[in-house]
Design a protein around this motif. Structure first.
Motif, PDB file in Angstrom:
ATOM      1  N   GLN A   6      22.780 -18.671 -33.613  1.00 17.78           N
ATOM      2  CA  GLN A   6      23.197 -17.850 -34.751  1.00 17.78           C
ATOM      3  C   GLN A   6      24.623 -17.361 -34.524  1.00 17.78           C
ATOM      4  OE1 GLN A   6      21.329 -13.956 -35.376  1.00 17.78           O
ATOM      5  NE2 GLN A   6      21.228 -14.388 -37.562  1.00 17.78           N
ATOM      6  N   ARG A   7      25.469 -17.572 -35.526  1.00 20.83           N
ATOM      7  CA  ARG A   7      26.858 -17.137 -35.447  1.00 20.83           C
ATOM      8  C   ARG A   7      26.943 -15.625 -35.493  1.00 20.83           C
ATOM      9  NH1 ARG A   7      30.922 -20.030 -37.391  1.00 20.83           N
ATOM     10  NH2 ARG A   7      29.841 -21.592 -36.134  1.00 20.83           N
ATOM     11  N   LEU A   8      27.684 -15.046 -34.547  1.00 24.80           N
ATOM     12  CA  LEU A   8      27.922 -13.612 -34.539  1.00 24.80           C
ATOM     13  C   LEU A   8      29.270 -13.284 -35.168  1.00 24.80           C
ATOM     14  CD1 LEU A   8      26.570 -12.703 -30.972  1.00 24.80           C
ATOM     15  CD2 LEU A   8      25.416 -12.424 -33.179  1.00 24.80           C
ATOM     16  N   PHE A   9      30.324 -13.895 -34.658  1.00 22.84           N
ATOM     17  CA  PHE A   9      31.632 -13.719 -35.265  1.00 22.84           C
ATOM     18  C   PHE A   9      32.580 -14.792 -34.749  1.00 22.84           C
ATOM     19  CE2 PHE A   9      31.596 -11.070 -31.475  1.00 22.84           C
ATOM     20  CZ  PHE A   9      32.834 -11.263 -30.895  1.00 22.84           C
ATOM     21  N   MET A  10      33.711 -14.941 -35.442  1.00 26.19           N
ATOM     22  CA  MET A  10      34.734 -15.890 -35.038  1.00 26.19           C
ATOM     23  C   MET A  10      35.810 -15.165 -34.237  1.00 26.19           C
ATOM     24  SD  MET A  10      33.685 -18.777 -36.169  1.00 26.19           S
ATOM     25  CE  MET A  10      35.168 -19.783 -35.910  1.00 26.19           C
ATOM     26  N   ASN A  11      36.365 -15.856 -33.281  1.00 27.64           N
ATOM     27  CA  ASN A  11      37.417 -15.289 -32.458  1.00 27.64           C
ATOM     28  C   ASN A  11      38.566 -16.286 -32.383  1.00 27.64           C
ATOM     29  OD1 ASN A  11      38.743 -13.473 -30.770  1.00 27.64           O
ATOM     30  ND2 ASN A  11      37.007 -13.229 -29.388  1.00 27.64           N
ATOM     31  N   THR A  12      39.663 -15.864 -31.847  1.00 31.80           N
ATOM     32  CA  THR A  12      40.818 -16.739 -31.693  1.00 31.80           C
ATOM     33  C   THR A  12      41.518 -16.401 -30.393  1.00 31.80           C
ATOM     34  OG1 THR A  12      42.767 -17.614 -32.812  1.00 31.80           O
ATOM     35  CG2 THR A  12      42.474 -15.218 -32.872  1.00 31.80           C
ATOM     36  N   PHE A  13      42.473 -17.228 -30.008  1.00 30.51           N
ATOM     37  CA  PHE A  13      43.206 -17.019 -28.763  1.00 30.51           C
ATOM     38  C   PHE A  13      44.526 -16.307 -29.015  1.00 30.51           C
ATOM     39  CE2 PHE A  13      40.531 -20.645 -27.411  1.00 30.51           C
ATOM     40  CZ  PHE A  13      40.055 -20.149 -26.211  1.00 30.51           C
ATOM     41  N   VAL A  14      44.902 -15.463 -28.073  1.00 32.40           N
ATOM     42  CA  VAL A  14      46.223 -14.841 -28.064  1.00 32.40           C
ATOM     43  C   VAL A  14      46.764 -14.957 -26.647  1.00 32.40           C
ATOM     44  CG1 VAL A  14      45.761 -13.227 -29.952  1.00 32.40           C
ATOM     45  CG2 VAL A  14      45.265 -12.559 -27.590  1.00 32.40           C
ATOM     46  N   THR A  15      48.048 -14.771 -26.518  1.00 29.73           N
ATOM     47  CA  THR A  15      48.677 -14.816 -25.201  1.00 29.73           C
ATOM     48  C   THR A  15      48.987 -13.392 -24.753  1.00 29.73           C
ATOM     49  OG1 THR A  15      49.638 -16.995 -25.604  1.00 29.73           O
ATOM     50  CG2 THR A  15      50.649 -15.658 -23.873  1.00 29.73           C
ATOM     51  N   ILE A  16      48.706 -13.101 -23.502  1.00 24.85           N
ATOM     52  CA  ILE A  16      49.015 -11.779 -22.962  1.00 24.85           C
ATOM     53  C   ILE A  16      50.078 -11.896 -21.887  1.00 24.85           C
ATOM     54  CG2 ILE A  16      46.789 -10.722 -23.523  1.00 24.85           C
ATOM     55  CD1 ILE A  16      45.892 -11.198 -20.653  1.00 24.85           C
ATOM     56  N   ALA A  22      40.696  -5.535 -25.352  1.00 24.76           N
ATOM     57  CA  ALA A  22      40.109  -4.668 -24.324  1.00 24.76           C
ATOM     58  C   ALA A  22      41.099  -4.437 -23.188  1.00 24.76           C
ATOM     59  CB  ALA A  22      38.811  -5.292 -23.798  1.00 24.76           C
ATOM     60  N   PHE A  23      41.805  -5.502 -22.772  1.00 26.22           N
ATOM     61  CA  PHE A  23      42.800  -5.359 -21.715  1.00 26.22           C
ATOM     62  C   PHE A  23      43.929  -4.430 -22.156  1.00 26.22           C
ATOM     63  CE2 PHE A  23      41.791  -9.881 -19.974  1.00 26.22           C
ATOM     64  CZ  PHE A  23      40.686  -9.371 -19.320  1.00 26.22           C
ATOM     65  N   ALA A  24      44.379  -4.605 -23.409  1.00 31.49           N
ATOM     66  CA  ALA A  24      45.550  -3.861 -23.896  1.00 31.49           C
ATOM     67  C   ALA A  24      45.293  -2.361 -23.956  1.00 31.49           C
ATOM     68  CB  ALA A  24      45.955  -4.385 -25.270  1.00 31.49           C
ATOM     69  N   ARG A  25      44.035  -1.954 -24.075  1.00 30.38           N
ATOM     70  CA  ARG A  25      43.723  -0.525 -24.141  1.00 30.38           C
ATOM     71  C   ARG A  25      44.141   0.204 -22.871  1.00 30.38           C
ATOM     72  NH1 ARG A  25      38.386  -2.430 -25.990  1.00 30.38           N
ATOM     73  NH2 ARG A  25      38.464  -2.630 -28.266  1.00 30.38           N
ATOM     74  N   TYR A  26      44.247  -0.524 -21.771  1.00 32.49           N
ATOM     75  CA  TYR A  26      44.625   0.094 -20.503  1.00 32.49           C
ATOM     76  C   TYR A  26      46.140   0.104 -20.297  1.00 32.49           C
ATOM     77  CZ  TYR A  26      39.671  -0.268 -19.507  1.00 32.49           C
ATOM     78  OH  TYR A  26      38.301  -0.148 -19.574  1.00 32.49           O
ATOM     79  N   GLY A  27      46.893  -0.449 -21.252  1.00 30.09           N
ATOM     80  CA  GLY A  27      48.341  -0.373 -21.219  1.00 30.09           C
ATOM     81  C   GLY A  27      49.026  -1.270 -20.217  1.00 30.09           C
ATOM     82  N   THR A  28      48.308  -2.214 -19.642  1.00 32.17           N
ATOM     83  CA  THR A  28      48.914  -3.069 -18.616  1.00 32.17           C
ATOM     84  C   THR A  28      49.440  -4.386 -19.181  1.00 32.17           C
ATOM     85  OG1 THR A  28      46.755  -4.026 -18.065  1.00 32.17           O
ATOM     86  CG2 THR A  28      47.484  -2.104 -16.787  1.00 32.17           C
ATOM     87  N   VAL A  29      49.013  -4.759 -20.397  1.00 24.20           N
ATOM     88  CA  VAL A  29      49.447  -6.033 -20.975  1.00 24.20           C
ATOM     89  C   VAL A  29      49.883  -5.836 -22.423  1.00 24.20           C
ATOM     90  CG1 VAL A  29      47.909  -7.374 -19.489  1.00 24.20           C
ATOM     91  CG2 VAL A  29      47.145  -6.720 -21.776  1.00 24.20           C
ATOM     92  N   ARG A  30      50.709  -6.767 -22.897  1.00 27.25           N
ATOM     93  CA  ARG A  30      51.082  -6.846 -24.304  1.00 27.25           C
ATOM     94  C   ARG A  30      50.460  -8.114 -24.892  1.00 27.25           C
ATOM     95  NH1 ARG A  30      56.233  -7.986 -25.315  1.00 27.25           N
ATOM     96  NH2 ARG A  30      56.843  -8.529 -23.159  1.00 27.25           N
ATOM     97  N   ILE A  31      50.157  -8.067 -26.190  1.00 25.10           N
ATOM     98  CA  ILE A  31      49.528  -9.196 -26.870  1.00 25.10           C
ATOM     99  C   ILE A  31      50.558  -9.886 -27.750  1.00 25.10           C
ATOM    100  CG2 ILE A  31      47.735  -9.904 -28.500  1.00 25.10           C
ATOM    101  CD1 ILE A  31      46.113  -7.489 -27.630  1.00 25.10           C
ATOM    102  N   LEU A  32      50.656 -11.211 -27.594  1.00 18.61           N
ATOM    103  CA  LEU A  32      51.576 -12.010 -28.391  1.00 18.61           C
ATOM    104  C   LEU A  32      50.827 -13.156 -29.062  1.00 18.61           C
ATOM    105  CD1 LEU A  32      54.563 -12.415 -25.897  1.00 18.61           C
ATOM    106  CD2 LEU A  32      54.263 -10.646 -27.640  1.00 18.61           C
ATOM    107  N   LYS A  33      51.358 -13.613 -30.170  1.00 20.60           N
ATOM    108  CA  LYS A  33      50.803 -14.796 -30.826  1.00 20.60           C
ATOM    109  C   LYS A  33      51.308 -16.027 -30.092  1.00 20.60           C
ATOM    110  CE  LYS A  33      50.529 -17.273 -35.209  1.00 20.60           C
ATOM    111  NZ  LYS A  33      50.947 -17.314 -36.638  1.00 20.60           N
ATOM    112  N   PRO A  34      50.430 -16.944 -29.715  1.00 24.50           N
ATOM    113  CA  PRO A  34      50.889 -18.150 -29.016  1.00 24.50           C
ATOM    114  C   PRO A  34      51.813 -18.963 -29.922  1.00 24.50           C
ATOM    115  CG  PRO A  34      48.495 -17.912 -28.864  1.00 24.50           C
ATOM    116  CD  PRO A  34      48.966 -16.925 -29.881  1.00 24.50           C
ATOM    117  N   PRO A  35      52.817 -19.611 -29.359  1.00 24.99           N
ATOM    118  CA  PRO A  35      53.728 -20.427 -30.172  1.00 24.99           C
ATOM    119  C   PRO A  35      53.151 -21.791 -30.504  1.00 24.99           C
ATOM    120  CG  PRO A  35      54.412 -20.489 -27.895  1.00 24.99           C
ATOM    121  CD  PRO A  35      53.238 -19.552 -27.953  1.00 24.99           C
ATOM    122  N   VAL A  36      51.859 -21.907 -30.487  1.00 25.06           N
ATOM    123  CA  VAL A  36      51.175 -23.146 -30.843  1.00 25.06           C
ATOM    124  C   VAL A  36      49.928 -22.771 -31.632  1.00 25.06           C
ATOM    125  CG1 VAL A  36      49.978 -23.145 -28.612  1.00 25.06           C
ATOM    126  CG2 VAL A  36      50.093 -25.257 -29.931  1.00 25.06           C
TER     127      VAL A  36
END
Length: 314
Positions: free
Chosen positions: A170-180, A259-273
């Motif tokens: 059963q499908r719960l939700f769709m996700n996608t990839f981002v670069t950190i 979840a990682f970004a909430r701790y302030g250690t990483v930034r989230i970027l859109k992958p260039p692909v």
């Protein structure tokens, strides 16, 4: 004079099979007691009765816990079948009351699954089923069907590639990839070029721990060659690595990056692909399709993640 099977059956307290099932599954008196909502002394007493009935020690202590004897291993399959029949065909008629149940629910999921799924699930479970407990396991894909079929695992959650066709999905939700990238990385701005993406050393996650089986190998499928510096089977180590090695980057599921970004250690970027979305599902075995507890559980799981219907939701 040997006793007839009928006489032997009268001598066996069928409640002991529940204890034997738990001990075979947990291989620990403590964990068996927790899973059954009883005390260690009660489990030890029942084990003594089981040993007397079968005239065998059944379990011996070892460094890794309680190891089943040969006779106990021979009993595993019929005991699992009996317990499954009781749950599916006998208890199914009795229904399931989450508010009064003391059942231990078991989920199969990865460490990323624990980070994404567990917090909202535990919130809902503690409200609706305060007497129930939760246990998670991480197992190879090839073992998932057997664990679901035996009832040792109630649901498998996540993006399970090559999941057995015999399982319900059963499908719960769709996700996608981002670069950190590390929050202290000054060489990469708000937008990353394809050349930067190709050149920058990267951390990739391979749940199987083998080269060429990266979780994000969709990138290579898009014809992009990366500078892979480290391959690890663990998602949760990624932000720690980026914090210590700010020049590294990683491409991870967006819910995990949030979840990682909430701790302030990483930034989230859109992958260039351009990368396609992927589904996060729940899986269960047909043997437990009508089990009231599993029906309630998967309904609760589905309702919990309805808000995640679009990438970035929740």
């Amino acid at each position: 004079m040997s006793l007839t099977p009928e006489t032997r059956l009268k001598q066996l307290d069928l409640n002991l099979l529940t204890v034997l099932d738990a001990l075979l599954r947990e291989q620990s008196v403590t964990r068996a007691a927790d899973s059954l909502g009883t005390t260690q002394s009660a489990i030890s007493h029942s084990l003594g009765r089981l040993r007397a009935f079968f005239d065998d020690s059944l379990f011996v202590k070892a460094s890794q816990g309680m190891v089943p004897t040969r006779k106990a291993e021979l009993l595993r399959q019929p005991v699992v079948a009996i317990m499954a029949a009781i749950r599916n065909e006998v208890l199914a008629e009795a229904g399931f009351d989450p508010a009064r149940s003391r059942r231990a629910f078991v989920f199969a999921m990865t460490d990323v699954g624990e980070l994404v799924f567990l917090p909202p699930l535990l919130t809902q479970l503690r409200k609706a089923a305060p007497g129930c407990t939760v246990r998670t396991v991480q197992v190879p894909i090839e073992q998932i069907e057997g664990l679901l079929a035996s009832g040792e695992v109630d649901l498998a959650l996540g993006s399970i590639k090559s999941a057995p066709e015999g399982l319900y999905r059963q499908r719960l939700f769709m996700n996608t990839f981002v670069t950190i990238v590390s929050a202290s990385n000054t060489s990469i701005g708000e937008n990353m070029t394809l050349e930067q993406f190709r050149r920058t050393p990267q951390v990739v996650v391979s749940l199987e721990g083998k080269p060429g089986t990266a979780y994000d190998n969709l990138i290579e499928e898009q014809g992009v060659e990366r500078n892979v510096f480290l391959t690890t089977p663990h998602f949760l180590v990624v932000p720690l690595l980026l914090e210590r090695q700010p020049d590294l980057i990683a491409t991870v599921p967006m819910e995990l990056a949030n979840a990682f970004a909430r701790y302030g250690t990483v930034r989230i970027l859109k992958p260039p692909v351009e990368l396609p979305q992927f589904a996060l599902d729940q899986h269960w075995h047909p043997r437990f399709h009508n089990d009231p507890a599993v029906v309630w559980l998967r309904t609760m799981v589905k309702q919990t993640f309805e808000q995640y219907a679009e990438p970035g939701g929740g």
